[in-house]
Design an enzyme around this catalytic site. Structure first.
Site, PDB file in Angstrom:
ATOM      1  N   LYS A  53      39.275 -28.808 -23.832  1.00 11.74           N
ATOM      2  CA  LYS A  53      40.629 -28.248 -23.871  1.00 11.74           C
ATOM      3  C   LYS A  53      41.196 -28.113 -22.451  1.00 11.74           C
ATOM      4  CE  LYS A  53      39.917 -25.917 -28.270  1.00 11.74           C
ATOM      5  NZ  LYS A  53      39.377 -24.762 -28.985  1.00 11.74           N
ATOM      6  N   GLN A  97      37.991 -18.714 -28.233  1.00  9.47           N
ATOM      7  CA  GLN A  97      37.187 -19.693 -28.982  1.00  9.47           C
ATOM      8  C   GLN A  97      36.325 -18.991 -30.037  1.00  9.47           C
ATOM      9  OE1 GLN A  97      37.514 -23.013 -28.545  1.00  9.47           O
ATOM     10  NE2 GLN A  97      36.011 -23.478 -30.125  1.00  9.47           N
ATOM     11  N   ASP A 120      46.960 -20.628 -31.340  1.00  7.36           N
ATOM     12  CA  ASP A 120      46.072 -21.052 -32.428  1.00  7.36           C
ATOM     13  C   ASP A 120      46.773 -20.931 -33.788  1.00  7.36           C
ATOM     14  OD1 ASP A 120      43.461 -22.007 -32.089  1.00  7.36           O
ATOM     15  OD2 ASP A 120      42.716 -20.050 -31.444  1.00  7.36           O
TER      16      ASP A 120
HETATM   17  N1  GUN Z   1      36.583 -22.856 -33.306  1.00 10.32           N
HETATM   18  C1  GUN Z   1      36.644 -23.967 -34.076  1.00 10.32           C
HETATM   19  N2  GUN Z   1      37.919 -24.381 -34.244  1.00 10.32           N
HETATM   20  C2  GUN Z   1      38.678 -23.502 -33.577  1.00 10.32           C
HETATM   21  C3  GUN Z   1      40.089 -23.393 -33.359  1.00 10.32           C
HETATM   22  O1  GUN Z   1      40.908 -24.188 -33.840  1.00 10.32           O
HETATM   23  N3  GUN Z   1      40.484 -22.347 -32.586  1.00 10.32           N
HETATM   24  C4  GUN Z   1      39.621 -21.448 -32.064  1.00 10.32           C
HETATM   25  N4  GUN Z   1      40.117 -20.449 -31.346  1.00 10.32           N
HETATM   26  N5  GUN Z   1      38.310 -21.526 -32.246  1.00 10.32           N
HETATM   27  C5  GUN Z   1      37.857 -22.549 -32.985  1.00 10.32           C
END
Ligand code: GUN
Length: 288
Positions: A53, A97, A120
């Site tokens: 990311k 995350q 998100d």
């Molecule tokens: N863990 C797995 N997919 C995601 C996501 O789309 N956002 C976040 N914050 N954590 C994740």
């Protein structure tokens, strides 16, 4: 029939170019889009997702900051970091995350992020606005899936979309987005009876169950569009999806690969939301 591969990696590239241009435009107006990513602990998959990311942000010119906290970080310490970021004008998007260690409430953490920076799309305010079709941040994986299906030229109106999985992150929201595209939607899950009878009726089959190569040729009718959201490591250490790709590529009309399918588009939608947030911030500060 041999399916056409929907390459999330290639599609993401075209989105990155557009996003990078928009970032440049904002920068000229003295707005530098910024994303903060918080990782608690050392979960190997999460570590690599966060790195990816941050790298994506660099690629398109979005400022990013990664906050890496130890496994033993308390809930209140994490909430204090979020509070600081909520008030930081340089930060337009905050992502924590998931999954979090067991001693931290995911719900509390999600609710602590101000909806205006919840890139998100997990905060109840954004979820609620998505349900009624109002302005919100769409959750990244479902949003990326919509873009991938549209890239095939398929009109979803009246099509039967079958979603396997009912998680808050993928199954539920993608079902709603499909409904907003005027599809007829069926949601299946671990307790669904006669699963294959239902999945065989799908024009579009979206699989997000988190079970290695769970869906195979017995589930799919010829010509179906297959979207595989799963990322699992098999016994050989290789990344595989929730569908048996080699079997289904002979039956489907379009299919997403793992890796290089839904994942890159999920990350791209995060950039898209961060840019969107920065644009909204600019609109507010220039009119307010
Ligand atoms: N863990 C797995 N997919 C995601 C996501 O789309 N956002 C976040 N914050 N954590 C994740």
């Amino acid at each position: 029939m041999t399916a056409t591969i929907i390459s999330g990696k290639e599609l993401a590239q075209t989105f990155h170019e557009d996003i990078a241009q928009e970032v440049q435009r904002l920068r000229k107006n003295n707005v530098q889009p910024g994303l903060a990513v918080i990782l608690v602990g050392e979960h190997p998959a999460s570590v690599s997702y966060v790195k990816a990311k941050i790298k994506d942000c660099e690629k398109v010119g979005i400022h990013s900051t990664a906050i890496r906290l130890g496994e033993r970080t308390t809930e209140s310490e994490l909430l204090a970091h979020i509070d600081k970021l909520n008030h930081d004008p340089q930060i337009h998007g905050i992502l924590v995350q998931l999954p979090l260690p067991d001693h931290i409430s995911e719900e509390k953490v999600i609710n602590a992020i101000v909806p205006e920076k919840d890139v998100d799309g997990f905060h109840p305010v954004n979820v609620g606005n998505m349900v009624i079709g109002d302005e919100c941040f769409l959750p990244c994986t479902p949003h990326g899936i919509v873009k991938m299906i549209k890239s095939t030229g398929t009109d979803l109106q009246g099509k039967h979309v079958v979603v396997v999985g009912r998680s808050n992150i993928v199954g539920k929201p993608v079902s709603l987005l499909m409904l907003q595209e005027h599809a007829t939607v069926t949601i299946c899950h671990s307790r669904t009876q006669k699963l294959t009878d239902i999945t065989k009726q799908a024009d579009v089959l979206i699989v997000a169950v988190g079970r290695e190569e769970f869906v195979g040729k017995e589930h799919v009718a010829p010509g179906t569009i297959v979207i595989d959201v799963g990322v699992n490591r098999n016994h050989e250490g290789r990344l595989v999806g929730d569908v048996r790709f080699d079997e289904l590529k002979e039956i489907a009309s379009f299919i997403t690969p793992v890796p290089g399918g839904v994942g890159p588009m999920t990350r791209t939608m995060l950039l898209y939301n961060t840019l969107e947030s920065a644009k909204r911030h600019q609109a507010v500060t220039h009119t307010g």
